[in-house]
Enzyme design. Structure first.
Site, PDB file in Angstrom:
ATOM      1  N   VAL A   1       0.827  -1.209   0.000  1.00  0.00           N
ATOM      2  CA  VAL A   1       0.000   0.000   0.000  1.00  0.00           C
ATOM      3  C   VAL A   1       0.856   1.253   0.000  1.00  0.00           C
ATOM      4  CG1 VAL A   1      -1.691   1.323   1.331  1.00  0.00           C
ATOM      5  CG2 VAL A   1      -1.940  -1.151   1.125  1.00  0.00           C
TER       6      VAL A   1
ATOM      7  N   ASP B   1      10.506   3.084   6.643  1.00  0.00           N
ATOM      8  CA  ASP B   1      10.115   1.735   7.053  1.00  0.00           C
ATOM      9  C   ASP B   1      11.162   1.221   8.035  1.00  0.00           C
ATOM     10  OD1 ASP B   1       8.063  -0.520   5.547  1.00  0.00           O
ATOM     11  OD2 ASP B   1       9.590  -1.287   6.909  1.00  0.00           O
TER      12      ASP B   1
ATOM     13  N   THR C   1      -2.215  -3.829   9.429  1.00  0.00           N
ATOM     14  CA  THR C   1      -3.005  -4.067  10.644  1.00  0.00           C
ATOM     15  C   THR C   1      -3.504  -5.510  10.600  1.00  0.00           C
ATOM     16  OG1 THR C   1      -4.831  -2.977   9.471  1.00  0.00           O
ATOM     17  CG2 THR C   1      -3.731  -1.719  11.191  1.00  0.00           C
TER      18      THR C   1
ATOM     19  N   THR D   1      -6.086  -0.034   7.848  1.00  0.00           N
ATOM     20  CA  THR D   1      -7.446  -0.448   8.175  1.00  0.00           C
ATOM     21  C   THR D   1      -7.604  -0.603   9.683  1.00  0.00           C
ATOM     22  OG1 THR D   1      -7.645  -1.607   6.082  1.00  0.00           O
ATOM     23  CG2 THR D   1      -9.204  -2.211   7.813  1.00  0.00           C
TER      24      THR D   1
ATOM     25  N   CYS E   1      -6.723  -7.986   3.633  1.00  0.00           N
ATOM     26  CA  CYS E   1      -7.907  -7.120   3.646  1.00  0.00           C
ATOM     27  C   CYS E   1      -9.174  -7.927   3.919  1.00  0.00           C
ATOM     28  CB  CYS E   1      -8.031  -6.360   2.324  1.00  0.00           C
ATOM     29  SG  CYS E   1      -6.829  -5.037   2.137  1.00  0.00           S
TER      30      CYS E   1
ATOM     31  N   ARG F   1       1.044 -13.347   2.647  1.00  0.00           N
ATOM     32  CA  ARG F   1       0.458 -13.113   3.963  1.00  0.00           C
ATOM     33  C   ARG F   1      -0.978 -13.640   4.027  1.00  0.00           C
ATOM     34  NH1 ARG F   1       0.970  -6.851   4.791  1.00  0.00           N
ATOM     35  NH2 ARG F   1       0.516  -6.956   2.569  1.00  0.00           N
TER      36      ARG F   1
END
Length: 440
Positions: free
Chosen positions: A22, A40, A90, A125, A265, A336
């Site tokens: 993202v 990062d 998240t 999120t 997501c 992931r």
């Protein structure tokens, strides 16, 4: 001079905290117009970016080499910034509760390095209320500044679809929100630098937070419905794909298909909503049921594979099986929360050792997170069963004649099993070849 003009005249800077699937595309797009610091904590990732490599494959090596982004893992560089964008992951914990550690740590880092007049926009999120109830207090504590007076906070949910080269950052409507109307205008104007599809100004931060978890929960529920149908149709001996084709002839039919629901997501966001609803004393019926169905699909597919092995007189424990695709979706290296490994876990219960092929996946991540070694497609041989779990372009280019070379040559055609999770093949073509075939 407003902040947008200062940014365009390079008298101010933007930071993007979290340079994954993202954050990286956002940073790349803004860097075409303004000065950007890409932050990062992952030193290896920063090293790759500085060397011109894109491990996410979202923007490509060429874009990384040509960008003016100042890649860093030094938090003190954030002190040069006036507009911060937070795009850290998240995830959820093993008990399906939100894992807020990455977001809390990122917020602490920003709080220690912001100055008066800064604007911080969260894109990660979260459940409704989290930005104001958790993130703002952390910023105030770490900075000794006050939100609303010394700095402003907004929320703008990310809507990037990893691996999708059509629906990209620029042409997806951007939802923005903020603590007040003044900063809402400022945030909207700044995002307009890179967003061509338009800006939607949400009435509050909570509304913007809810919009993200709801749009993904809605998709999760629709897929869960199709997955439930697929389970029942399998018992009825009905081809689910044929039903969908027939159903789709009606104008208001929704084009959802059954499948594995993983990733960061759709397979995660509903749990954020469920968590907050539970805290408020409401026990979800539909969303919880949808999650239960989707989380069970790996086991269902695994059991279907075992049945096919038995039907074709295989010694299950000695079956030579290969899985094509370990990422959570097609044409994306992200492993992931890949539900492919739910299938693997079921097969492992029967003592089956599986080979894995995925030309898109990050080999290091596959080894680190799942303990699997990825091999090249050319190494496949003497198979009893070939399982297509992800519809990568490399797999879609295969023709049925090419599949023969992967199987044990001593097997009859009707003893060679193809499991097609993504409906990549036409049933009639498979039947002509004589393979034993199962579709989801």
């Amino acid at each position: 001079m407003n902040l947008k003009n200062k940014l365009l005249k390079r008298k101010a800077k933007i930071s993007v905290i979290g340079l994954g699937y993202v954050g990286l595309p956002i940073a790349i797009e803004f860097a075409k117009h303004v000065d950007v610091i890409g932050f990062d904590t992952n030193e290896h990732k920063i090293k790759l970016y500085k060397e011109g490599h894109d491990p996410t494959k979202e923007v490509g090596d060429k874009a990384i080499k040509e960008t003016s982004i100042n890649f860093t893992n030094n938090p003190e560089k954030l002190q040069e910034v006036d507009f911060h964008i937070v795009a850290v992951p998240t995830p959820i914990n093993s008990d399906k509760t939100p894992n807020l550690e990455p977001l809390e740590n990122a917020t602490k880092t920003i709080g220690k390095n912001i100055s008066k007049g800064s604007i911080i926009v969260f894109e990660s999120t979260v459940y409704p209320g989290m930005t104001e109830d958790i993130c703002i207090p952390i910023l105030e504590k770490e900075s000794n500044l006050y939100c609303g007076k010394d700095f402003k906070v907004g929320y703008s949910p990310e809507r990037i679809n990893p691996g999708d080269k059509v629906h990209t950052l620029n042409n997806i409507v951007k939802i923005v929100s903020s603590i007040d109307s003044e900063s809402l205008e400022e945030i909207s104007n700044i995002y307009e630098i890179v967003i061509t599809a338009g800006i939607h100004k949400a009435s509050s931060i909570k509304v913007a937070e809810a919009a993200k978890v709801v749009e993904n929960s809605q998709r999760d529920i629709n897929i869960a419905f199709m997955n439930e149908l697929a389970v029942v149709f399998d018992r009825m001996g009905i081809n689910t794909n044929d039903v969908i084709k027939a159903m789709s002839t009606k104008w208001n039919s929704l084009p959802f298909t059954p499948g594995l629901v993983g990733g960061h997501c759709i397979g995660v966001d509903p749990y954020y909503f469920l968590y907050q609803a539970e805290k408020l004393g409401y026990h979800s019926q539909i969303i919880q049921s949808g999650r239960k169905i989707n989380d069970s699909m790996g086991e269902f597919i695994g059991q279907a594979i075992i049945k096919k092995l038995i039907e074709t007189n295989k010694v299950v424990k000695k079956a030579n099986i290969a899985i094509l695709g370990v990422t959570f979706k097609e044409n994306c290296p992200d492993t992931r929360n890949s539900k492919v490994f739910d299938i693997v876990n079921t097969l492992n219960e029967y003592g089956i050792e599986t080979k894995f092929v995925d030309p898109q996946a990050n080999k290091d991540e596959a080894k680190e997170f799942y303990g699997v070694e990825l091999i090249n497609m050319e190494e496949l041989k003497d198979l009893d069963c070939l399982i297509f779990t992800v519809a990568h372009e490399e797999f879609k280019k295969l023709n049925l004649e090419e599949l023969d070379k992967f199987f044990n040559s001593n097997l009859e055609k009707n003893e060679r099993i193809i499991i097609d999770i993504k409906n990549m093949w036409k049933t009639e073509d498979i039947k002509k070849m004589g393979y034993e075939y199962w579709q989801l």
